[in-house]
Each structure stands twice: as structure tokens, then as C-alpha cells.
Design a protein around this motif. Structure first.
Motif, mmCIF file in Angstrom:
data_model
loop_
_atom_site.group_PDB
_atom_site.id
_atom_site.type_symbol
_atom_site.label_atom_id
_atom_site.label_comp_id
_atom_site.label_asym_id
_atom_site.label_seq_id
_atom_site.Cartn_x
_atom_site.Cartn_y
_atom_site.Cartn_z
ATOM 1 N N GLN A 7 -31.342 -35.786 53.340
ATOM 2 C CA GLN A 7 -31.602 -36.314 52.056
ATOM 3 C C GLN A 7 -30.748 -36.340 50.805
ATOM 4 O O GLN A 7 -30.004 -36.159 49.903
ATOM 5 C CB GLN A 7 -33.105 -35.829 51.364
ATOM 6 N N ALA A 8 -30.795 -34.291 51.653
ATOM 7 C CA ALA A 8 -28.873 -33.844 50.310
ATOM 8 C C ALA A 8 -27.822 -34.707 50.626
ATOM 9 O O ALA A 8 -27.062 -35.153 49.316
ATOM 10 C CB ALA A 8 -28.833 -32.160 50.837
ATOM 11 N N ALA A 9 -27.775 -35.401 51.583
ATOM 12 C CA ALA A 9 -26.495 -35.645 51.486
ATOM 13 C C ALA A 9 -26.377 -36.775 50.771
ATOM 14 O O ALA A 9 -25.327 -36.807 50.253
ATOM 15 C CB ALA A 9 -25.471 -36.123 52.768
ATOM 16 N N ARG A 10 -27.635 -37.422 51.358
ATOM 17 C CA ARG A 10 -27.519 -38.766 50.468
ATOM 18 C C ARG A 10 -27.611 -39.059 48.485
ATOM 19 O O ARG A 10 -26.574 -39.292 48.098
ATOM 20 C CB ARG A 10 -28.159 -39.563 51.230
ATOM 21 N N THR A 11 -27.967 -37.433 47.740
ATOM 22 C CA THR A 11 -28.511 -37.556 47.095
ATOM 23 C C THR A 11 -26.425 -36.827 46.581
ATOM 24 O O THR A 11 -26.984 -37.160 45.284
ATOM 25 C CB THR A 11 -29.314 -36.130 47.099
ATOM 26 N N THR A 12 -25.951 -35.833 47.009
ATOM 27 C CA THR A 12 -24.822 -35.787 46.342
ATOM 28 C C THR A 12 -23.801 -36.952 46.541
ATOM 29 O O THR A 12 -23.182 -37.047 45.852
ATOM 30 C CB THR A 12 -24.163 -34.685 47.515
ATOM 31 N N VAL A 13 -23.836 -38.080 47.352
ATOM 32 C CA VAL A 13 -22.988 -38.904 46.977
ATOM 33 C C VAL A 13 -23.224 -39.788 46.222
ATOM 34 O O VAL A 13 -23.229 -40.539 45.143
ATOM 35 C CB VAL A 13 -22.859 -40.322 48.174
ATOM 36 N N ALA A 14 -24.653 -40.369 46.019
ATOM 37 C CA ALA A 14 -25.320 -41.474 44.624
ATOM 38 C C ALA A 14 -25.116 -40.062 43.382
ATOM 39 O O ALA A 14 -24.970 -40.652 42.947
ATOM 40 C CB ALA A 14 -26.735 -41.135 45.001
ATOM 41 N N SER A 15 -25.113 -39.062 43.361
ATOM 42 C CA SER A 15 -24.427 -38.544 42.160
ATOM 43 C C SER A 15 -23.160 -37.527 41.728
ATOM 44 O O SER A 15 -22.676 -36.570 41.279
ATOM 45 C CB SER A 15 -26.046 -37.175 41.873
ATOM 46 N N GLN A 16 -22.358 -38.179 42.636
ATOM 47 C CA GLN A 16 -20.576 -37.808 42.885
ATOM 48 C C GLN A 16 -20.597 -38.136 41.551
ATOM 49 O O GLN A 16 -20.925 -39.003 40.654
ATOM 50 C CB GLN A 16 -20.306 -38.733 43.914
ATOM 51 N N GLY A 17 -18.838 -37.075 41.157
ATOM 52 C CA GLY A 17 -18.721 -37.243 39.471
ATOM 53 C C GLY A 17 -19.693 -36.940 38.308
ATOM 54 O O GLY A 17 -19.141 -36.553 37.744
ATOM 55 N N ALA A 18 -20.878 -36.531 38.826
ATOM 56 C CA ALA A 18 -22.046 -35.327 37.962
ATOM 57 C C ALA A 18 -21.044 -34.324 37.923
ATOM 58 O O ALA A 18 -21.396 -33.683 38.798
ATOM 59 C CB ALA A 18 -22.973 -36.193 37.892
ATOM 60 N N PRO A 19 -21.565 -33.355 36.895
ATOM 61 C CA PRO A 19 -21.168 -32.196 36.958
ATOM 62 C C PRO A 19 -21.904 -30.654 38.203
ATOM 63 O O PRO A 19 -23.314 -31.738 37.787
ATOM 64 C CB PRO A 19 -20.816 -31.593 35.403
#
Length: 485
Positions: A292-304
Motif C-alpha cells: 500500500q505504501a508503494a502504491r501511495t508513493t507512485v500515486a503521489s510522485q512529484g509531491a514534496p
């Protein structure tokens, strides 16, 4: 005046006149002992006294002998730290082994699956932390993010498969054990029914409670067709019939003990399987969190990313690394290796046996049957380790080592009372006589155990004697007589 000539004397008077005692007379006293005889008597008395003193000194200075036992420098009692099934046992008593040599292995399929899942979790967390440290959104970062998701999914799938495999394995083991219990219960019921039909008096005297703790209906039911001898309370059972009844009752006792042992083994399987399933379920939950953390990271890429997010990623990586280390240790613990060079003193069990921290799971043995001696040790125990002198290990505890290894040179351990321990020091010479071999060897005191061995009314200390000659005929456990020089 002329003297009258003496008249000859005759008879007893003549004997008296000649200085000899006559008949009925007392012999005159002997002359006193000469000085040389007195001197000789004094010399003999002095010599006897001197010889007595020398004999006493020789006896008093003779070395005092103490009882001892031949012991190895170290004895290892090796078992698997976790309960499981023995896959291989590669040594037998008498084999010489070297440090690091494999002695036994345990079935390790579940441990290997757990290790693979832990490694995948570490890889995923490492990649996530690297990406969190560099939040720039690029095509390469997107690809790595998808790869991390794939790794996290693979770790979750691996753990899910390990959980399913463990559940199926536990269910199969429980089903097999239930079959054993059913067979044992059927045998017990059959023997009890036979006892009721053939030996009503013996059946009435026996307890009506079966091994399960419930009333034995089969044993208390009246026989369908009892013989006249069985229905008559005044009929005396023939000796052959009595012997048959006793044999039947003994078999019932054995069946009861076997059934109790099977039920205890079932409880162990159930508890072990449940604990393992809970462990795998917790790991699966962790893998799903990583995914779930990996998916969240991919979904929020580009955010600081904040420092708190970086710290959280590092925490997850540390947790995954700790789990990986634990799984690596668990896999290593499915193999028993020799801790040092030595000789295998004994083994217990074989491939297919269930072994755990307390050793081989064995049948309860003759002590579980009725009519046995009350002081008989429980269980059939092979090569039960004997506690080394001076240790705190309790003898007769039922601990059964899968492999017992003796290492190092042989020595002799003797027990000295506290009244003699003050005369002992390290390096003092000693002689050791082994009655079993009929030979005497020299040695020296290696060390003195400071922990006392107390018995009612006395205190002893263990003293270890190093032997100058390691004879091939010496074996651990032989009794010895130790004399300190």
C-alpha cells in the motif's frame, strides 16, 4: 685336741650337704640377671618403639584416595530450537566429527518461504527510501515505482502462499493424528468389550472412565450372551481364564496410555500450527502495508516529501531488515552443525520424528501403564544426557538430546570434602587408577570448581585432574580412584 673326723652323711642329708635339693625340698633361688641381659632387653625395646614410629609415619603420610569419574572436556547436547520434523540424521554413535560438520537437518520449506518474503520486503523498502530521498518525477522514477509495487506484490503473494502451505500442512498433520486417535480408541473399545464379555469380575473392578474422561459405555454394558460361569458370582475362574483376563487388562492399560499420548500429540500439533499461522498472518499484514505504501508513493510522485515521511520510510526499512535477519536465523536453525571437533556419544530418534527444544517426542513408555514400579523413570529415553559434575543441570528431567557430542581430551573429576580442599592447588601432581582398565596414569590438578556440592551433613568440591596419557581404553563415565601426591 684333735678334731673329730667327720662322718659320712647319707640319704637326704647328703643331698643337702652337696647343695642339691632332695625329694620334697625347695630349689634354692637363681642368681640375679646379668647386666648384659638388661642391656639387650633395652635395645630390643628401643628398636620396637622406633619401628612403630616409622610404621605410623608411613601410614600417616600415605596419599588419601578419592573417588572420581572420567569426563570429557565438554559435552554438547544438541537439539533444534524450534519444533519440527527431522529430515536427515547423518551421524551415529562413535563417529568422529569436525567443527561445522552437518549432523542433522529439519524440514525447512516454510522457513525458506519466510526468508524469501522477508528479502522481498527489504528490497521494496530500500527502493522506496531511495525514491523518497529524490522526489523528482521522471520516467525512470515511474518505472522504478512500478517495479517496487511488483516486488511488494510478490512478497505478499509469497507470504500468502507460505500461510496456505502451513495451514494445509497443519490440517494434514491433525487429520493424520485424528486417524491415529480413532484407531487407538477403536482398539481400546474392542479390548474393553472383550474384557466385559470374558471377564465380568475384572471389568467390574476396573474404572468405568475411559481415557477421554467420559464413561465407557461399552465396558459397562452387560454381555449379549454370557456363559454360565460368567453369570455365576460363585463360580471360580480357572487359572487359564484368570491369566487371559490379566493379559487382556494389561493390553487395555497399554491402549489407554497410547490413546492419551496420541491426544497429547494432537494438542501439540494444534497449538504449534496455530502459532505458526498467526506469525505468517502478521507478516502478510506487514507485506500488504508495504504494498500500500508503494502504491501511495507512485500515486503521489512529484509531491514534496516531508522529513517525517523520510523517517517513516527508514523505519519501515529497518523493520524489514530485522525480520530478514530473524528469518535467516530461523533457516540456519533447521540445521545442526558440530560446534567443535569431537566424537558422537549418542543419538536419539530418526528421520521423520518430531523434534523440538526439549528433544525427541517419544512414547510415554512402560511407566504410563498400570502396575509398574512407582520409581521408574517416565518415557523411553535413549542416551539421556548425564549432567556434568559441578553443573546446575537436573538429572532425570526427561530432556532427550537428538545428538550428544563429546569434545576435547578426557579428564577425571573427583569430589573432595571441604576438610581436604585446603591442601589442593592447581598444578599439584596426582595419580589416577581406573579399575575398568586396571591401569594407573599420572596427572595434575587443572582447576577447582568453586561452587560447592552440598549433601546433608557434608560439603564437597569438584576437582578436575588433567591426564598425562590419553589411553585409548578410557571412556567417559568410567569410575576412577584419585590420589593427590
Amino acid at each position: 685336741m684333735m678334731a673329730r673326723p667327720s662322718r659320712p652323711v647319707r640319704g637326704m642329708n647328703a643331698a643337702l650337704a652337696g647343695g642339691e635339693a632332695g625329694v620334697g625340698e625347695i630349689r634354692p633361688a637363681r642368681s640375679p640377671m646379668g647386666l648384659w641381659r638388661v642391656a639387650l632387653a633395652l635395645v630390643l625395646a628401643v628398636a620396637a618403639t622406633f619401628a612403630g614410629i616409622r610404621t605410623y609415619q608411613a601410614v600417616a603420610s600415605r596419599p588419601v584416595t578419592f573417588s572420581g569419574q572420567v569426563t570429557p572436556a565438554h559435552a554438547y547436547y544438541l537439539n533444534f530450537p524450534n519444533t519440527g520434523t527431522v529430515e536427515t540424521l547423518t551421524v551415529k554413535p562413535g563417529d568422529h566429527v569436525t567443527a561445522g560438520q552437518v549432523l542433522a537437518t529439519q524440514v525447512s520449506s516454510v522457513a525458506a518461504a519466510n526468508l524469501a518474503a522477508a528479502q522481498a520486503a527489504v528490497d521494496a523498502e530500500t527502493a522506496l527510501l531511495a525514491e523518497d530521498s529524490n522526489p523528482a518525477t521522471t520516467a525512470d522514477r515511474q518505472a522504478r515505482g512500478q517495479l517496487d509495487i511488483a516486488k511488494a506484490e510478490a512478497a505478499a503473494d509469497s507470504t500468502r502462499s507460505a500461510l496456505a502451505l502451513a495451514q494445509v500442512s497443519t490440517e494434514n498433520a491433525i487429520a493424520a493424528q485424528n486417524s491415529v486417535i480413532s484407531a487407538d480408541q477403536a482398539a481400546l473399545d474392542d479390548e474393553t468389550a472383550r474384557l466385559t464379555r470374558s471377564c465380568p469380575a475384572t471389568a467390574a473392578a476396573a474404572s468405568p472412565v475411559a481415557a477421554s474422561g467420559e464413561p465407557n459405555v461399552t465396558a459397562s454394558a452387560p454381555p449379549a450372551a454370557a456363559s454360565p460361569a460368567a453369570t455365576s458370582p460363585t463360580t471360580t475362574t480357572a487359572p487359564a481364564q484368570q491369566q487371559s483376563c490379566q493379559s487382556l487388562q494389561s493390553q487395555i492399560d497399554k491402549d489407554t496410555a497410547r490413546l492419551a499420548q496420541a491426544r497429547a500429540q494432537l494438542g501439540t500439533l494444534q497449538s504449534t500450527g496455530q502459532a505458526h499461522a498467526q506469525q505468517l498472518q502478521a507478516r502478510l499484514t506487514q507485506n500488504q502495508s508495504v504494498l500500500q505504501a508503494a502504491r501511495t508513493t507512485v500515486a503521489s510522485q512529484g509531491a514534496p516529501l516531508t522529513p517525517a515521511a523520510i523517517a517513516q520510510a527508514r523505519s519501515r526499512l529497518a523493520s524489514a531488515q530485522a525480520q530478514l535477519a530473524a528469518d535467516q536465523l530461523a533457516l540456519r536453525q533447521t540445521t545442526i552443525t558440530a560446534p567443535a571437533d569431537g566424537t558422537v556419544a549418542g543419538t536419539a530418534g530418526a528421520a521423520g520424528d518430531t523434534v523440538g527444544p526439549q528433544g525427541v517426542h517419544t512414547y510415554a513408555g512402560p511407566a504410563a501403564q498400570s502396575g509398574t514400579l512407582v520409581d521408574q523413570l517416565p518415557g523411553i529415553q535413549l542416551f539421556v544426557p548425564t549432567p556434568a559434575p559441578g553443573t546446575n543441570q537436573v538429572a532425570g528431567s526427561g530432556y532427550t538430546a537428538l545428538v550428544t557430542l563429546h569434545s576435547g581430551p578426557l579428564s577425571v573429576t573427583a569430589q573432595l570434602p571441604e576438610s581436604r580442599i585446603a591442601d589442593v592447588r592447581e598444578g599439584r601432581a596426582a595419580t589416577v587408577t581406573v579399575p575398568a582398565t586396571g591401569r594407573t596414569v599420572t596427572g595434575r590438578v587443572d582447576h577447582i570448581l568453586l561452587q560447592p556440592a552440598r549433601v546433608p551433613g557434608a560439603t564437597y568440591y569438584n576437582v578436575t585432574i588433567g591426564l598425562d596419557d590419553q589411553q585409548e581404553t578410557l571412556m567417559p563415565g568410567m569410575s576412577a580412584d584419585v590420589a593427590l601426591l
